[in-house]
Scaffold this motif. Structure first.
Motif, mmCIF file in Angstrom:
data_model
loop_
_atom_site.group_PDB
_atom_site.id
_atom_site.type_symbol
_atom_site.label_atom_id
_atom_site.label_comp_id
_atom_site.label_asym_id
_atom_site.label_seq_id
_atom_site.Cartn_x
_atom_site.Cartn_y
_atom_site.Cartn_z
ATOM 1 N N GLY A 196 32.836 70.456 27.216
ATOM 2 C CA GLY A 196 33.685 69.851 26.199
ATOM 3 C C GLY A 196 33.167 69.995 24.795
ATOM 4 N N MET A 197 34.071 69.754 23.846
ATOM 5 C CA MET A 197 33.666 69.613 22.450
ATOM 6 C C MET A 197 34.494 68.505 21.828
ATOM 7 N N TRP A 198 33.826 67.733 20.971
ATOM 8 C CA TRP A 198 34.515 66.719 20.196
ATOM 9 C C TRP A 198 35.188 67.370 18.992
ATOM 10 N N LEU A 199 36.389 66.904 18.686
ATOM 11 C CA LEU A 199 37.142 67.376 17.527
ATOM 12 C C LEU A 199 37.455 66.157 16.667
ATOM 13 N N ALA A 238 38.432 63.806 13.460
ATOM 14 C CA ALA A 238 39.320 63.738 12.309
ATOM 15 C C ALA A 238 38.786 62.831 11.208
ATOM 16 N N VAL A 239 37.914 61.887 11.549
ATOM 17 C CA VAL A 239 37.446 60.915 10.565
ATOM 18 C C VAL A 239 36.788 61.640 9.393
ATOM 19 N N SER A 240 37.184 61.240 8.199
ATOM 20 C CA SER A 240 36.671 61.842 6.964
ATOM 21 C C SER A 240 36.848 63.353 6.928
ATOM 22 N N ASN A 241 37.836 63.856 7.707
ATOM 23 C CA ASN A 241 38.119 65.298 7.788
ATOM 24 C C ASN A 241 36.884 66.087 8.203
ATOM 25 N N ARG A 242 36.109 65.503 9.140
ATOM 26 C CA ARG A 242 34.865 66.159 9.531
ATOM 27 C C ARG A 242 35.106 67.544 10.126
ATOM 28 N N ASP A 243 35.989 67.608 11.127
ATOM 29 C CA ASP A 243 36.288 68.883 11.776
ATOM 30 C C ASP A 243 37.704 69.371 11.475
ATOM 31 N N TRP A 244 38.623 68.389 11.461
ATOM 32 C CA TRP A 244 40.035 68.755 11.350
ATOM 33 C C TRP A 244 40.832 67.566 10.832
ATOM 34 N N PRO A 245 41.877 67.789 10.018
ATOM 35 C CA PRO A 245 42.113 69.000 9.222
ATOM 36 C C PRO A 245 40.952 69.238 8.258
ATOM 37 N N SER A 246 40.817 70.442 7.783
ATOM 38 C CA SER A 246 39.672 70.764 6.929
ATOM 39 C C SER A 246 39.692 69.986 5.625
ATOM 40 N N SER A 247 40.857 69.542 5.203
ATOM 41 C CA SER A 247 40.992 68.662 4.046
ATOM 42 C C SER A 247 42.331 67.943 4.162
ATOM 43 N N ILE A 292 37.930 66.878 23.158
ATOM 44 C CA ILE A 292 37.968 65.427 22.968
ATOM 45 C C ILE A 292 38.441 65.193 21.528
ATOM 46 N N PHE A 293 39.715 64.889 21.395
ATOM 47 C CA PHE A 293 40.424 64.924 20.109
ATOM 48 C C PHE A 293 40.542 63.515 19.545
ATOM 49 N N GLN A 294 39.992 63.300 18.360
ATOM 50 C CA GLN A 294 39.998 61.971 17.735
ATOM 51 C C GLN A 294 41.376 61.675 17.153
ATOM 52 N N ALA A 315 41.967 61.980 24.689
ATOM 53 C CA ALA A 315 42.328 61.317 23.431
ATOM 54 C C ALA A 315 41.235 60.319 23.071
ATOM 55 N N TRP A 316 40.646 60.520 21.919
ATOM 56 C CA TRP A 316 39.457 59.783 21.470
ATOM 57 C C TRP A 316 39.898 58.707 20.476
ATOM 58 N N PHE A 317 39.607 57.457 20.826
ATOM 59 C CA PHE A 317 39.993 56.299 20.020
ATOM 60 C C PHE A 317 38.745 55.537 19.582
#
Length: 417
Positions: free
Chosen positions: A48-51, A53-62, A90-92, A141-143
């Motif tokens: 697995g890999m974590w993806l 979103a918080v603070s645009n860490r991985d996605w979206p890029s901005s 593992i999608f935030q 789905a990562w909560f």
């Protein structure tokens, strides 16, 4: 009185525990509300890999990208996972009491458009589920249950935000805003908000990370005095009451996932040290500065032993040989914890440290992570690994991920079930 189904009995047991139960009741509760999954190691493992979103860490890029650009970036991450023969993303989807899907409970995430509550014009979670499955990937789905904002000004939240409508639910601490885990109405609300996604989408798992009560901040106090006075009777101390609150969240959520989507699993990725052995004889041979049991009030070992969750993915974000927290010592400790429970053990891996000049010398070696996976082969309880996080998986600063793939992922693998 008619016979209760096993599932109904589990829900009733949770209500007894987390409604009017006292601390003394907890020890006498019936067993698991979750599905333990036993099985031998075969041609299946979680990769697995974590993806994030918080603070645009991985996605979206901005924030503020067009819907088309956001979607393209998301698909690129999924394609990278396939290319490297991973099988799980593992999608935030709820980073800060917000949503990456059209939720009736919480606003659209600011990390999409730059404006909290603004409709991005598409459904990221729905797209992620469909596109991951089309590629043969699982989508977890990562909560984050309790974090509201990475600031302490409620006025910065959209006017309709539940935290503004219920200011008594909110505790500022360490430069952030949190929901108060001790309030039963908060616990019910955050479950409802998360389970909305479980109900709407064919996610493969609900995933939580390491944030429960917040990490300690020197010189600051998490002010739940009023909540403790109202709800803490019957517990020996505040720490026991706080652990009870988090236990209730875990067990209630497990039961409700079973009701809403029985095929979905429930997994948690805690900080890697439950307790040091110097604190508790059952603890790990570590000298960590944080212990989840004592500092985050998260009894992660209990959740496994009671089989309340389907998998645990401790964040073993340390190198082999580190004196305070040696990967090679924590791995067997966690293997012993899960043994005989049916709860699957995956290991969280610190890919983000590989090649970071601020990290110790071990992390400058592209082979460090590969050695982790080689070591794990000696422990049949380990059913896979997850890498933090997608940005580093794609960039692969010093080739550490490429080395893992070459040494361990030469062929595709199914996810464990």
């Amino acid at each position: 009185m008619g016979r209760l189904s096993r599932r109904a009995f589990a829900v009733a047991a949770v209500a007894t525990l987390c409604g009017s139960a006292t601390a003394g009741d907890a020890a006498a509760l019936p067993g698991s509300v979750s599905r333990g999954r036993a099985g031998t190691r075969a041609a299946s493992e979680l990769r697995g890999m974590w993806l994030a979103a918080v603070s645009n860490r991985d996605w979206p890029s901005s924030p503020g990208l067009t819907a088309g650009r956001q979607r393209a970036e998301l698909l690129d991450h999924l394609d990278t996972a396939v290319r490297l023969r991973l099988n799980t993303v593992i999608f935030q989807v709820r980073p800060t009491a917000d949503a990456l899907w059209p939720s009736p409970y919480e606003p659209w995430s600011q990390y999409l458009t730059g404006v909290q509550g603004e409709d991005p014009g598409w459904d990221p979670l729905g797209t992620a589920v469909a596109e991951a499955h089309a590629r043969g990937l699982e989508l977890h789905a990562w909560f984050n249950p309790y974090r509201i904002a990475n600031h302490t000004d409620p006025a910065k939240l959209v006017a309709s935000h539940p935290a503004r409508e219920h200011p008594d639910w909110v505790v500022p601490y360490g430069g952030k805003l949190y929901y108060d885990p001790g309030l039963p109405q908060v616990r019910a609300f955050v479950q409802d908000a998360m389970l909305d996604a479980v109900r709407k989408y064919e996610i493969d798992a609900v995933h939580w990370d390491d944030y429960f009560y917040p990490y300690p901040v020197a010189g600051q106090v998490f002010d739940d005095d009023a909540t403790y006075a109202a709800h803490g009777a019957g517990f020996p101390d505040r720490a026991a009451w706080r652990r009870h609150n988090i236990d209730c969240l875990v067990r209630e959520t497990a039961a409700r996932i079973r009701e809403v989507r029985p095929a979905a699993r429930f997994g948690i990725s805690p900080f890697g040290v439950w307790r040091n052995a110097t604190t508790d004889g059952l603890g790990s041979p570590t000298r960590a500065g944080v212990q989840t049991y004592d500092d985050l009030h998260a009894d992660t070992r209990k959740w496994v032993r009671e089989r309340w969750i389907d998998y645990i993915c401790p964040q073993l974000y340390w190198n082999i040989g580190l004196a305070a927290a040696d990967y090679a010592k924590l791995l067997p400790w966690w293997s012993t914890v899960v043994e005989g429970t049916g709860v699957q053990l995956y290991v969280g891996e610190a890919l983000y440290k590989a090649g970071d000049p601020a990290q110790p010398a071990a992390w400058q070696d592209p082979a460090e992570l590969s050695r982790h996976l080689t070591l794990a082969r000696d422990y049949p309880q380990v059913r896979g690994h997850a890498f933090f996080s997608a940005r580093e998986v794609g960039a692969d600063r010093i080739g550490a991920m490429a080395r893992v793939v070459a040494d361990h992922y030469q062929r595709p693998a199914r996810t464990p079930r």
